[in-house]
Design a protein around this motif. Structure first.
Motif, PDB file in Angstrom:
ATOM      1  N   ALA A 181      24.326  88.648 -55.961  1.00  0.00           N
ATOM      2  CA  ALA A 181      24.752  89.679 -55.022  1.00  0.00           C
ATOM      3  C   ALA A 181      25.377  89.006 -53.812  1.00  0.00           C
ATOM      4  CB  ALA A 181      23.570  90.543 -54.595  1.00  0.00           C
ATOM      5  N   GLU A 182      26.526  89.502 -53.407  1.00  0.00           N
ATOM      6  CA  GLU A 182      27.205  88.987 -52.222  1.00  0.00           C
ATOM      7  C   GLU A 182      27.999  90.115 -51.590  1.00  0.00           C
ATOM      8  OE1 GLU A 182      30.814  86.526 -53.192  1.00  0.00           O
ATOM      9  OE2 GLU A 182      29.855  86.538 -55.153  1.00  0.00           O
ATOM     10  N   TYR A 183      28.443  89.881 -50.365  1.00  0.00           N
ATOM     11  CA  TYR A 183      29.257  90.885 -49.701  1.00  0.00           C
ATOM     12  C   TYR A 183      30.597  90.996 -50.419  1.00  0.00           C
ATOM     13  CZ  TYR A 183      25.895  90.513 -45.901  1.00  0.00           C
ATOM     14  OH  TYR A 183      24.756  90.518 -45.169  1.00  0.00           O
ATOM     15  N   ALA A 184      31.063  92.218 -50.596  1.00  0.00           N
ATOM     16  CA  ALA A 184      32.323  92.441 -51.305  1.00  0.00           C
ATOM     17  C   ALA A 184      33.497  92.048 -50.415  1.00  0.00           C
ATOM     18  CB  ALA A 184      32.439  93.904 -51.715  1.00  0.00           C
ATOM     19  N   ARG A 185      34.498  91.447 -51.034  1.00  0.00           N
ATOM     20  CA  ARG A 185      35.742  91.105 -50.337  1.00  0.00           C
ATOM     21  C   ARG A 185      36.747  92.221 -50.551  1.00  0.00           C
ATOM     22  NH1 ARG A 185      33.978  86.138 -52.316  1.00  0.00           N
ATOM     23  NH2 ARG A 185      33.929  84.514 -50.746  1.00  0.00           N
ATOM     24  N   SER A 186      37.644  92.387 -49.610  1.00  0.00           N
ATOM     25  CA  SER A 186      38.687  93.385 -49.800  1.00  0.00           C
ATOM     26  C   SER A 186      39.716  92.839 -50.781  1.00  0.00           C
ATOM     27  CB  SER A 186      39.353  93.733 -48.468  1.00  0.00           C
ATOM     28  OG  SER A 186      39.924  92.565 -47.919  1.00  0.00           O
ATOM     29  N   ARG A 187      40.394  93.714 -51.448  1.00  0.00           N
ATOM     30  CA  ARG A 187      41.403  93.306 -52.419  1.00  0.00           C
ATOM     31  C   ARG A 187      42.578  92.660 -51.714  1.00  0.00           C
ATOM     32  NH1 ARG A 187      42.503  98.072 -56.771  1.00  0.00           N
ATOM     33  NH2 ARG A 187      40.598  97.786 -57.966  1.00  0.00           N
ATOM     34  N   PRO A 188      43.146  91.615 -52.320  1.00  0.00           N
ATOM     35  CA  PRO A 188      44.360  91.047 -51.728  1.00  0.00           C
ATOM     36  C   PRO A 188      45.518  92.015 -51.954  1.00  0.00           C
ATOM     37  CG  PRO A 188      43.840  89.932 -53.773  1.00  0.00           C
ATOM     38  CD  PRO A 188      42.696  90.864 -53.476  1.00  0.00           C
ATOM     39  N   PRO A 189      46.517  91.976 -51.092  1.00  0.00           N
ATOM     40  CA  PRO A 189      47.653  92.883 -51.293  1.00  0.00           C
ATOM     41  C   PRO A 189      48.367  92.537 -52.595  1.00  0.00           C
ATOM     42  CG  PRO A 189      48.129  91.296 -49.565  1.00  0.00           C
ATOM     43  CD  PRO A 189      46.693  91.117 -49.933  1.00  0.00           C
ATOM     44  N   PRO A 190      48.926  93.538 -53.272  1.00  0.00           N
ATOM     45  CA  PRO A 190      49.601  93.252 -54.536  1.00  0.00           C
ATOM     46  C   PRO A 190      50.838  92.390 -54.301  1.00  0.00           C
ATOM     47  CG  PRO A 190      49.978  95.522 -53.868  1.00  0.00           C
ATOM     48  CD  PRO A 190      48.976  94.947 -52.917  1.00  0.00           C
ATOM     49  N   PRO A 191      51.184  91.545 -55.267  1.00  0.00           N
ATOM     50  CA  PRO A 191      52.358  90.689 -55.093  1.00  0.00           C
ATOM     51  C   PRO A 191      53.629  91.525 -55.057  1.00  0.00           C
ATOM     52  CG  PRO A 191      51.537  90.529 -57.327  1.00  0.00           C
ATOM     53  CD  PRO A 191      50.555  91.365 -56.560  1.00  0.00           C
TER      54      PRO A 191
END
Length: 144
Positions: free
Chosen positions: A123-133
């Protein structure tokens, strides 16, 4: 005749490897290939948030089971096991959202490295999605 017997006895003592071992030994002994050693940097730890990323889930883990396991550490607002569309089984990861940051921290501390349905989960803190290429082939329009 003695020469022939000596030649066959030395040939019999050396057994050439067969199959994949022969291929591997021929590649490693005759071809000095050393793959480049790259230093992969770990991404920085995610910022604390109420949303947790949980990996290492069993195929049998359900959303309700995930919610129940994490509810011991605080109020779970939302829990979701990501499933395969065809089979309906877990893909091995999911998300849990707590009401407060303190509860989320307790959830990470309490469940990271623990067993759930026979598997060790992380379990870890969720990262935000990187912007799409960006699409290089997409037409550009002048906005003038």
């Amino acid at each position: 005749m003695a020469m022939r017997a000596a030649a066959t006895s030395t040939a019999a003592s050396f057994v050439a490897p067969r199959g994949l071992r022969a291929l591997y030994s021929s590649l490693t002994s005759g071809f000095p290939f050393n793959p480049p050693r790259t230093q992969t940097e770990k991404p920085p730890p995610a910022e604390p948030s109420t949303n947790l990323f949980v990996s290492g889930l069993s195929k049998r883990t359900t959303t309700e089971g995930l919610r129940d396991a994490f509810a011991k550490f605080g109020e779970v607002v939302h829990a979701k096991v990501v499933t395969d569309r065809v089979s309906g089984f877990s893909k091995g990861y999911g998300f849990v959202r707590y009401a407060t940051l303190e509860e989320a921290a307790a959830g990470v501390k309490g469940m990271d490295g623990q067993f759930l349905d026979g598997w060790v989960i992380f379990a870890e803190y969720a990262r935000s999605r990187p912007p799409p290429p960006s699409l290089n082939n997409a037409p550009t329009y002048n906005q003038s």
